[in-house]
Design a protein around this motif. Sequence first.
Motif, PDB file in Angstrom:
ATOM      1  N   GLN A 264      -1.068   3.379 -20.484  1.00  0.00           N
ATOM      2  CA  GLN A 264      -2.514   3.338 -20.288  1.00  0.00           C
ATOM      3  C   GLN A 264      -2.984   1.914 -20.028  1.00  0.00           C
ATOM      4  OE1 GLN A 264      -4.860   5.121 -23.416  1.00  0.00           O
ATOM      5  NE2 GLN A 264      -6.769   4.275 -22.618  1.00  0.00           N
ATOM      6  N   ALA A 265      -2.367   0.939 -20.695  1.00  0.00           N
ATOM      7  CA  ALA A 265      -2.758  -0.459 -20.496  1.00  0.00           C
ATOM      8  C   ALA A 265      -2.566  -0.874 -19.039  1.00  0.00           C
ATOM      9  CB  ALA A 265      -1.946  -1.365 -21.422  1.00  0.00           C
ATOM     10  N   PHE A 266      -1.445  -0.498 -18.448  1.00  0.00           N
ATOM     11  CA  PHE A 266      -1.210  -0.851 -17.045  1.00  0.00           C
ATOM     12  C   PHE A 266      -2.190  -0.128 -16.125  1.00  0.00           C
ATOM     13  CE2 PHE A 266       2.742  -2.676 -18.505  1.00  0.00           C
ATOM     14  CZ  PHE A 266       3.013  -3.657 -17.567  1.00  0.00           C
ATOM     15  N   TYR A 267      -2.451   1.133 -16.401  1.00  0.00           N
ATOM     16  CA  TYR A 267      -3.400   1.876 -15.567  1.00  0.00           C
ATOM     17  C   TYR A 267      -4.811   1.309 -15.718  1.00  0.00           C
ATOM     18  CZ  TYR A 267      -0.177   5.437 -13.882  1.00  0.00           C
ATOM     19  OH  TYR A 267       0.841   6.094 -13.214  1.00  0.00           O
ATOM     20  N   ASP A 268      -5.178   0.919 -16.930  1.00  0.00           N
ATOM     21  CA  ASP A 268      -6.490   0.296 -17.134  1.00  0.00           C
ATOM     22  C   ASP A 268      -6.596  -1.007 -16.351  1.00  0.00           C
ATOM     23  OD1 ASP A 268      -7.310   2.323 -18.828  1.00  0.00           O
ATOM     24  OD2 ASP A 268      -6.947   1.188 -20.670  1.00  0.00           O
ATOM     25  N   PHE A 269      -5.530  -1.784 -16.369  1.00  0.00           N
ATOM     26  CA  PHE A 269      -5.536  -3.062 -15.660  1.00  0.00           C
ATOM     27  C   PHE A 269      -5.700  -2.847 -14.158  1.00  0.00           C
ATOM     28  CE2 PHE A 269      -3.263  -6.624 -13.588  1.00  0.00           C
ATOM     29  CZ  PHE A 269      -4.019  -7.681 -14.077  1.00  0.00           C
ATOM     30  N   VAL A 270      -4.955  -1.910 -13.608  1.00  0.00           N
ATOM     31  CA  VAL A 270      -5.022  -1.645 -12.172  1.00  0.00           C
ATOM     32  C   VAL A 270      -6.378  -1.062 -11.776  1.00  0.00           C
ATOM     33  CG1 VAL A 270      -4.081  -0.151 -10.360  1.00  0.00           C
ATOM     34  CG2 VAL A 270      -2.541  -1.462 -11.815  1.00  0.00           C
ATOM     35  N   ALA A 271      -6.956  -0.262 -12.662  1.00  0.00           N
ATOM     36  CA  ALA A 271      -8.233   0.386 -12.356  1.00  0.00           C
ATOM     37  C   ALA A 271      -9.433  -0.490 -12.688  1.00  0.00           C
ATOM     38  CB  ALA A 271      -8.339   1.701 -13.128  1.00  0.00           C
ATOM     39  N   GLY A 272      -9.203  -1.690 -13.194  1.00  0.00           N
ATOM     40  CA  GLY A 272     -10.288  -2.547 -13.648  1.00  0.00           C
ATOM     41  C   GLY A 272     -11.216  -2.990 -12.533  1.00  0.00           C
ATOM     42  N   ASP A 273     -12.407  -3.392 -12.928  1.00  0.00           N
ATOM     43  CA  ASP A 273     -13.409  -3.855 -11.968  1.00  0.00           C
ATOM     44  C   ASP A 273     -12.903  -5.084 -11.211  1.00  0.00           C
ATOM     45  OD1 ASP A 273     -15.123  -1.878 -12.772  1.00  0.00           O
ATOM     46  OD2 ASP A 273     -16.224  -3.151 -14.182  1.00  0.00           O
TER      47      ASP A 273
ATOM     48  N   ARG B 111      -0.144   1.481  -9.360  1.00  0.00           N
ATOM     49  CA  ARG B 111      -0.625   1.061  -8.041  1.00  0.00           C
ATOM     50  C   ARG B 111      -0.621   2.228  -7.063  1.00  0.00           C
ATOM     51  NH1 ARG B 111       3.363  -3.418  -6.641  1.00  0.00           N
ATOM     52  NH2 ARG B 111       2.349  -3.272  -4.610  1.00  0.00           N
ATOM     53  N   TYR B 112       0.418   3.060  -7.126  1.00  0.00           N
ATOM     54  CA  TYR B 112       0.450   4.235  -6.247  1.00  0.00           C
ATOM     55  C   TYR B 112      -0.698   5.178  -6.587  1.00  0.00           C
ATOM     56  CZ  TYR B 112       1.654   8.637  -4.136  1.00  0.00           C
ATOM     57  OH  TYR B 112       1.586   9.804  -3.414  1.00  0.00           O
ATOM     58  N   TRP B 113      -0.898   5.424  -7.890  1.00  0.00           N
ATOM     59  CA  TRP B 113      -1.989   6.312  -8.310  1.00  0.00           C
ATOM     60  C   TRP B 113      -3.322   5.824  -7.740  1.00  0.00           C
ATOM     61  CZ3 TRP B 113      -5.955   4.375 -11.410  1.00  0.00           C
ATOM     62  CH2 TRP B 113      -6.961   5.312 -11.697  1.00  0.00           C
ATOM     63  N   LEU B 114      -3.579   4.524  -7.842  1.00  0.00           N
ATOM     64  CA  LEU B 114      -4.848   3.994  -7.358  1.00  0.00           C
ATOM     65  C   LEU B 114      -4.978   4.169  -5.849  1.00  0.00           C
ATOM     66  CD1 LEU B 114      -7.393   2.483  -8.394  1.00  0.00           C
ATOM     67  CD2 LEU B 114      -6.274   0.372  -7.663  1.00  0.00           C
ATOM     68  N   SER B 115      -3.884   4.027  -5.125  1.00  0.00           N
ATOM     69  CA  SER B 115      -3.920   4.141  -3.662  1.00  0.00           C
ATOM     70  C   SER B 115      -4.262   5.550  -3.204  1.00  0.00           C
ATOM     71  CB  SER B 115      -2.576   3.720  -3.062  1.00  0.00           C
ATOM     72  OG  SER B 115      -1.578   4.715  -3.283  1.00  0.00           O
ATOM     73  N   GLN B 116      -4.118   6.529  -4.112  1.00  0.00           N
ATOM     74  CA  GLN B 116      -4.408   7.922  -3.758  1.00  0.00           C
ATOM     75  C   GLN B 116      -5.858   8.307  -4.026  1.00  0.00           C
ATOM     76  OE1 GLN B 116      -1.893   9.673  -2.048  1.00  0.00           O
ATOM     77  NE2 GLN B 116      -1.303   7.508  -2.151  1.00  0.00           N
ATOM     78  N   HIS B 117      -6.654   7.334  -4.450  1.00  0.00           N
ATOM     79  CA  HIS B 117      -8.106   7.509  -4.572  1.00  0.00           C
ATOM     80  C   HIS B 117      -8.500   8.686  -5.471  1.00  0.00           C
ATOM     81  CE1 HIS B 117      -8.272   4.557  -1.386  1.00  0.00           C
ATOM     82  NE2 HIS B 117      -7.540   5.338  -0.615  1.00  0.00           N
ATOM     83  N   GLY B 118      -7.826   8.767  -6.612  1.00  0.00           N
ATOM     84  CA  GLY B 118      -8.248   9.749  -7.601  1.00  0.00           C
ATOM     85  C   GLY B 118      -7.783  11.162  -7.360  1.00  0.00           C
ATOM     86  N   SER B 119      -6.773  11.366  -6.500  1.00  0.00           N
ATOM     87  CA  SER B 119      -6.286  12.728  -6.272  1.00  0.00           C
ATOM     88  C   SER B 119      -5.687  13.321  -7.546  1.00  0.00           C
ATOM     89  CB  SER B 119      -5.253  12.747  -5.143  1.00  0.00           C
ATOM     90  OG  SER B 119      -4.130  11.940  -5.469  1.00  0.00           O
ATOM     91  N   ILE B 120      -5.204  12.457  -8.429  1.00  0.00           N
ATOM     92  CA  ILE B 120      -4.766  12.861  -9.765  1.00  0.00           C
ATOM     93  C   ILE B 120      -5.656  12.130 -10.762  1.00  0.00           C
ATOM     94  CG2 ILE B 120      -2.870  12.861 -11.440  1.00  0.00           C
ATOM     95  CD1 ILE B 120      -0.927  12.729  -9.114  1.00  0.00           C
ATOM     96  N   PRO B 121      -6.274  12.821 -11.712  1.00  0.00           N
ATOM     97  CA  PRO B 121      -7.104  12.129 -12.704  1.00  0.00           C
ATOM     98  C   PRO B 121      -6.299  11.059 -13.440  1.00  0.00           C
ATOM     99  CG  PRO B 121      -7.456  14.493 -12.821  1.00  0.00           C
ATOM    100  CD  PRO B 121      -6.293  14.280 -11.889  1.00  0.00           C
ATOM    101  N   LYS B 122      -6.962   9.982 -13.781  1.00  0.00           N
ATOM    102  CA  LYS B 122      -6.281   8.842 -14.402  1.00  0.00           C
ATOM    103  C   LYS B 122      -5.553   9.243 -15.682  1.00  0.00           C
ATOM    104  CE  LYS B 122      -7.298   4.218 -16.304  1.00  0.00           C
ATOM    105  NZ  LYS B 122      -7.261   4.543 -17.749  1.00  0.00           N
ATOM    106  N   ASP B 123      -6.207   9.991 -16.556  1.00  0.00           N
ATOM    107  CA  ASP B 123      -5.555  10.343 -17.816  1.00  0.00           C
ATOM    108  C   ASP B 123      -4.348  11.250 -17.585  1.00  0.00           C
ATOM    109  OD1 ASP B 123      -7.141  12.491 -17.038  1.00  0.00           O
ATOM    110  OD2 ASP B 123      -7.612  13.080 -19.090  1.00  0.00           O
ATOM    111  N   THR B 124      -4.419  12.098 -16.554  1.00  0.00           N
ATOM    112  CA  THR B 124      -3.272  12.948 -16.223  1.00  0.00           C
ATOM    113  C   THR B 124      -2.108  12.103 -15.727  1.00  0.00           C
ATOM    114  OG1 THR B 124      -4.722  14.798 -15.650  1.00  0.00           O
ATOM    115  CG2 THR B 124      -2.476  14.860 -14.777  1.00  0.00           C
ATOM    116  N   ALA B 125      -2.402  11.140 -14.856  1.00  0.00           N
ATOM    117  CA  ALA B 125      -1.350  10.265 -14.333  1.00  0.00           C
ATOM    118  C   ALA B 125      -0.694   9.470 -15.453  1.00  0.00           C
ATOM    119  CB  ALA B 125      -1.935   9.326 -13.284  1.00  0.00           C
ATOM    120  N   GLU B 126      -1.500   8.922 -16.348  1.00  0.00           N
ATOM    121  CA  GLU B 126      -0.960   8.153 -17.475  1.00  0.00           C
ATOM    122  C   GLU B 126      -0.030   9.010 -18.327  1.00  0.00           C
ATOM    123  OE1 GLU B 126      -5.053   5.509 -18.059  1.00  0.00           O
ATOM    124  OE2 GLU B 126      -4.486   7.054 -19.505  1.00  0.00           O
ATOM    125  N   LYS B 127      -0.464  10.223 -18.617  1.00  0.00           N
ATOM    126  CA  LYS B 127       0.332  11.105 -19.474  1.00  0.00           C
ATOM    127  C   LYS B 127       1.633  11.520 -18.797  1.00  0.00           C
ATOM    128  CE  LYS B 127      -3.658  12.915 -22.002  1.00  0.00           C
ATOM    129  NZ  LYS B 127      -4.567  14.079 -22.191  1.00  0.00           N
TER     130      LYS B 127
END
Length: 206
Positions: free
Chosen positions: A100-109, A173-189
């Motif tokens: 989650q920490a890495f996903y939060d960092f990538v998704a940060g403002d 980074r791949y998750w972010l490039s897909q523009h939310g096609s998978i919810p963030k919490d789902t991707a993290e899990k």
Amino acid sequence: MTATPDARPRGTRLPRPARRRQLLGAAQEVFVAQGYHAAAMDEIAERAGVSKPVLYQHFPGKLELYLALLDEHAEALVKIVREALESTTDNKRRVQASMQAFYDFVAGDGEAYRLVFESDLRNVAPVRARVDRANHQCAEMIARVIAEDTQTPAEEAFLLGMGLVGMAEVSARYWLSQHGSIPKDTAEKLIARLAWRGISGFPVAG
């Protein structure tokens, strides 16, 4: 030079720390949008609403400005990974929190992650050294937990830690490039589950 639409008005006197923060914020916007090579100090000064001499009072050159930003965000990544690992003594939850920490960092403002993971200066020695140091610090923290809990030799534990860091970074980074096609919490899990299935196979030290 024509002012950019987001340029700040000039003339406001700020304390030095506040001015530095303002300049770093403007620089981040320009570097993220254009990359290092296309970014110009003129545009950064204009975006910050200051003259170029004011910008150079704080940062002697474009590389020094970039490195200051890189230091800030690399340290932020290490900090949130450390906090994730220290947030619990349950190893499964540690894996989840670290991912989650890495996903939060990538998704940060502000897309600051691009300065760390997608820099067009990765082959420049001081940039590479900072990125490598951040990755190594994250891997070392993870490796320490693995070694303590499984008695895996330190060198092997570090390799596992680096593997988990790579998994987290690349997947985020791949998750972010897909523009939310998978919810963030789902991707993290999903990634945490994959990581845990691997790491939980190591016998716990008695």
